[in-house]
Scaffold this active site. Structure first.
Site, PDB file in Angstrom:
ATOM      1  N   HIS A  10       0.802  -1.090  -0.084  1.00  0.00           N
ATOM      2  CA  HIS A  10      -0.058  -0.042   0.021  1.00  0.00           C
ATOM      3  C   HIS A  10       0.890   1.323   0.109  1.00  0.00           C
ATOM      4  O   HIS A  10       1.709   1.456   0.747  1.00  0.00           O
ATOM      5  CB  HIS A  10      -0.831  -0.137   1.093  1.00  0.00           C
ATOM      6  CG  HIS A  10      -1.860   0.876   1.310  1.00  0.00           C
ATOM      7  ND1 HIS A  10      -3.100   0.968   0.611  1.00  0.00           N
ATOM      8  CD2 HIS A  10      -2.160   2.149   2.040  1.00  0.00           C
ATOM      9  CE1 HIS A  10      -3.724   2.000   1.116  1.00  0.00           C
ATOM     10  NE2 HIS A  10      -3.133   2.821   1.794  1.00  0.00           N
ATOM     11  N   ASP A  30       1.046   5.309   0.139  1.00  0.00           N
ATOM     12  CA  ASP A  30       0.163   6.486   0.582  1.00  0.00           C
ATOM     13  C   ASP A  30       0.830   7.719   0.030  1.00  0.00           C
ATOM     14  O   ASP A  30       2.016   8.092   0.841  1.00  0.00           O
ATOM     15  CB  ASP A  30       0.353   6.558   2.209  1.00  0.00           C
ATOM     16  CG  ASP A  30      -0.593   5.421   2.768  1.00  0.00           C
ATOM     17  OD1 ASP A  30      -1.929   5.490   2.464  1.00  0.00           O
ATOM     18  OD2 ASP A  30      -0.450   4.518   3.782  1.00  0.00           O
ATOM     19  N   MET A  85       0.698  11.654  -0.041  1.00  0.00           N
ATOM     20  CA  MET A  85       0.024  12.913   0.758  1.00  0.00           C
ATOM     21  C   MET A  85       0.595  14.329   0.168  1.00  0.00           C
ATOM     22  O   MET A  85       1.910  14.454  -0.083  1.00  0.00           O
ATOM     23  CB  MET A  85       0.336  12.707   2.120  1.00  0.00           C
ATOM     24  CG  MET A  85      -0.029  11.343   2.997  1.00  0.00           C
ATOM     25  SD  MET A  85       0.235  11.408   4.426  1.00  0.00           S
ATOM     26  CE  MET A  85      -0.451   9.827   4.896  1.00  0.00           C
ATOM     27  N   HIS A  95      -2.655   5.064  -2.900  1.00  0.00           N
ATOM     28  CA  HIS A  95      -3.799   5.333  -2.242  1.00  0.00           C
ATOM     29  C   HIS A  95      -3.557   7.114  -2.338  1.00  0.00           C
ATOM     30  O   HIS A  95      -2.293   7.596  -1.461  1.00  0.00           O
ATOM     31  CB  HIS A  95      -3.895   4.957  -0.826  1.00  0.00           C
ATOM     32  CG  HIS A  95      -4.927   5.576   0.119  1.00  0.00           C
ATOM     33  ND1 HIS A  95      -4.612   5.765   1.461  1.00  0.00           N
ATOM     34  CD2 HIS A  95      -5.587   6.722  -0.012  1.00  0.00           C
ATOM     35  CE1 HIS A  95      -5.554   6.418   1.977  1.00  0.00           C
ATOM     36  NE2 HIS A  95      -6.423   6.969   1.152  1.00  0.00           N
ATOM     37  N   MET A 134      -3.927  10.895  -1.445  1.00  0.00           N
ATOM     38  CA  MET A 134      -4.783  11.705  -0.485  1.00  0.00           C
ATOM     39  C   MET A 134      -4.224  13.149  -1.031  1.00  0.00           C
ATOM     40  O   MET A 134      -3.265  13.878  -0.191  1.00  0.00           O
ATOM     41  CB  MET A 134      -4.009  11.384   0.912  1.00  0.00           C
ATOM     42  CG  MET A 134      -4.666  10.112   1.525  1.00  0.00           C
ATOM     43  SD  MET A 134      -3.569   9.458   2.987  1.00  0.00           S
ATOM     44  CE  MET A 134      -2.726   8.573   1.946  1.00  0.00           C
ATOM     45  N   MET A 145     -11.861   4.494   4.967  1.00  0.00           N
ATOM     46  CA  MET A 145     -10.809   5.026   6.040  1.00  0.00           C
ATOM     47  C   MET A 145     -11.231   4.636   7.506  1.00  0.00           C
ATOM     48  O   MET A 145     -12.391   5.012   7.839  1.00  0.00           O
ATOM     49  CB  MET A 145     -10.505   6.296   5.849  1.00  0.00           C
ATOM     50  CG  MET A 145      -9.819   6.747   4.725  1.00  0.00           C
ATOM     51  SD  MET A 145      -8.002   5.951   4.467  1.00  0.00           S
ATOM     52  CE  MET A 145      -7.073   6.455   5.886  1.00  0.00           C
ATOM     53  N   ASP A 174      -8.618   0.809   6.048  1.00  0.00           N
ATOM     54  CA  ASP A 174      -7.141   1.413   6.176  1.00  0.00           C
ATOM     55  C   ASP A 174      -7.062   2.314   7.240  1.00  0.00           C
ATOM     56  O   ASP A 174      -7.824   3.393   7.502  1.00  0.00           O
ATOM     57  CB  ASP A 174      -6.867   2.322   4.774  1.00  0.00           C
ATOM     58  CG  ASP A 174      -5.472   2.852   4.937  1.00  0.00           C
ATOM     59  OD1 ASP A 174      -4.799   2.791   5.826  1.00  0.00           O
ATOM     60  OD2 ASP A 174      -5.181   3.512   3.927  1.00  0.00           O
TER      61      ASP A 174
HETATM   62  C1  DX5 Z   1      -3.214   7.055   6.593  1.00  0.00           C
HETATM   63  C2  DX5 Z   1      -2.920   6.150   5.634  1.00  0.00           C
HETATM   64  C3  DX5 Z   1      -2.397   4.650   6.218  1.00  0.00           C
HETATM   65  C4  DX5 Z   1      -1.604   4.512   7.018  1.00  0.00           C
HETATM   66  C5  DX5 Z   1      -1.988   3.420   7.798  1.00  0.00           C
HETATM   67  O1  DX5 Z   1      -3.503   8.249   6.128  1.00  0.00           O
HETATM   68  O2  DX5 Z   1      -3.798   6.053   4.638  1.00  0.00           O
HETATM   69  O3  DX5 Z   1      -2.467   3.944   4.946  1.00  0.00           O
HETATM   70  O4  DX5 Z   1      -0.242   4.057   6.657  1.00  0.00           O
HETATM   71  O5  DX5 Z   1      -1.083   3.261   9.135  1.00  0.00           O
HETATM   72  P1  DX5 Z   1      -1.655   2.350  10.397  1.00  0.00           P
HETATM   73  O6  DX5 Z   1      -1.707   1.255   9.955  1.00  0.00           O
HETATM   74  O7  DX5 Z   1      -0.315   2.926  11.142  1.00  0.00           O
HETATM   75  O8  DX5 Z   1      -2.768   3.103  10.713  1.00  0.00           O
HETATM   76 ZN    ZN Z   2      -3.553   4.342   2.787  1.00  0.00          ZN
END
Ligand code: DX5
Ligand code: ZN
Length: 215
Positions: A33, A35, A37, A66, A68, A137, A175
């Site tokens: 996965h 992420d 941001m 993913h 964001m 989420m 997630d």
């Molecule tokens: C948060 C991310 C998640 C994050 C999850 O914004 O989208 O994917 O990495 O991390 P944990 O498993 O530590 O909550």
């Molecule tokens: Zn994520």
């Protein structure tokens, strides 16, 4: 029942990315996965295109991206070209998700629509037959290591019912705050795929934790 586990690279050690990705390769993890941001849609900045290259190079598992970010329409094609296996973006970040989904589909990449915990889960329903996956989420997007929001359980059951009622194969991904204590309940409630960052990379034996979560 599908039990997909997607460790989130956000919690990996970027100074030893190759080592951590080799652990993922050896493990029973199904996807990585990723992420992304932007510091605008979420109050945190992670990484972007430059890290897609080593991830694609060193990771043998599919990259589950993913986003964001605001204006995902500007960037989804580049993430597809950078080697994403699936690309997801937030429903609440856009006015109309359909043309953006089409951009991803035109690249032959799987689509995912995501919502934060404060977005009504009903808003996903019109898109269930138009995406490969929905991501609920279970924490507010932006940071790893947050606590799982228990209300997510009912949302999983609701979306599971809607998907099954329509005879669709749309996957449900969860997630945030997922760990070996709650993984079983999440799969049992109807989740197909679980993301886990800190639970995996913070473990003294990440491969065993991955195995436990899928058991
Ligand atoms: C948060 C991310 C998640 C994050 C999850 O914004 O989208 O994917 O990495 O991390 P944990 O498993 O530590 O909550
Ligand atoms: Zn994520």
């Amino acid at each position: 029942m599908t039990k997909i586990l997607a460790p989130s690279v956000l919690s990996a050690d970027f100074g030893h990315l190759e080592r951590d990705l080799e652990m993922i390769n050896r493990s029973e993890a199904d996807w990585l996965h990723v992420d992304v941001m932007d510091g605008v849609f979420v109050p945190n900045i992670s990484f972007g295109f430059p890290l897609m290259e080593p991830m694609r190079q060193y990771c043998t598992k599919p990259l589950d991206v993913h986003l964001m970010i605001v204006h995902p329409e500007k960037y989804v094609e580049r993430f597809c070209d950078a080697g994403a296996w699936s690309v997801g973006f937030h429903l609440e970040a856009v006015e109309d998700p359909l043309p953006i989904l089409d951009l991803i589909k035109a690249k032959g990449v799987r689509t995912c629509l995501t919502i934060n915990p404060d977005i009504d889960v009903q808003r996903l329903v019109p898109y269930l037959d138009k995406v490969d996956m929905v991501l609920l989420m279970s924490v507010f997007a932006g940071f790893g290591g947050q606590k799982f929001i228990p209300e997510t359980m009912d949302k999983i059951r609701f979306i599971r019912t809607e998907i099954d009622r329509r005879g669709l194969n749309t996957l449900i991904e969860i997630d945030g705050g997922v760990n070996s204590q709650n993984a079983h309940d999440l799969y049992a409630a109807g989740a197909d795929a679980l993301v886990a960052g800190s639970a995996v990379f913070g473990s003294s034996d990440p491969e065993a934790t991955i195995r436990e979560m899928k058991a």
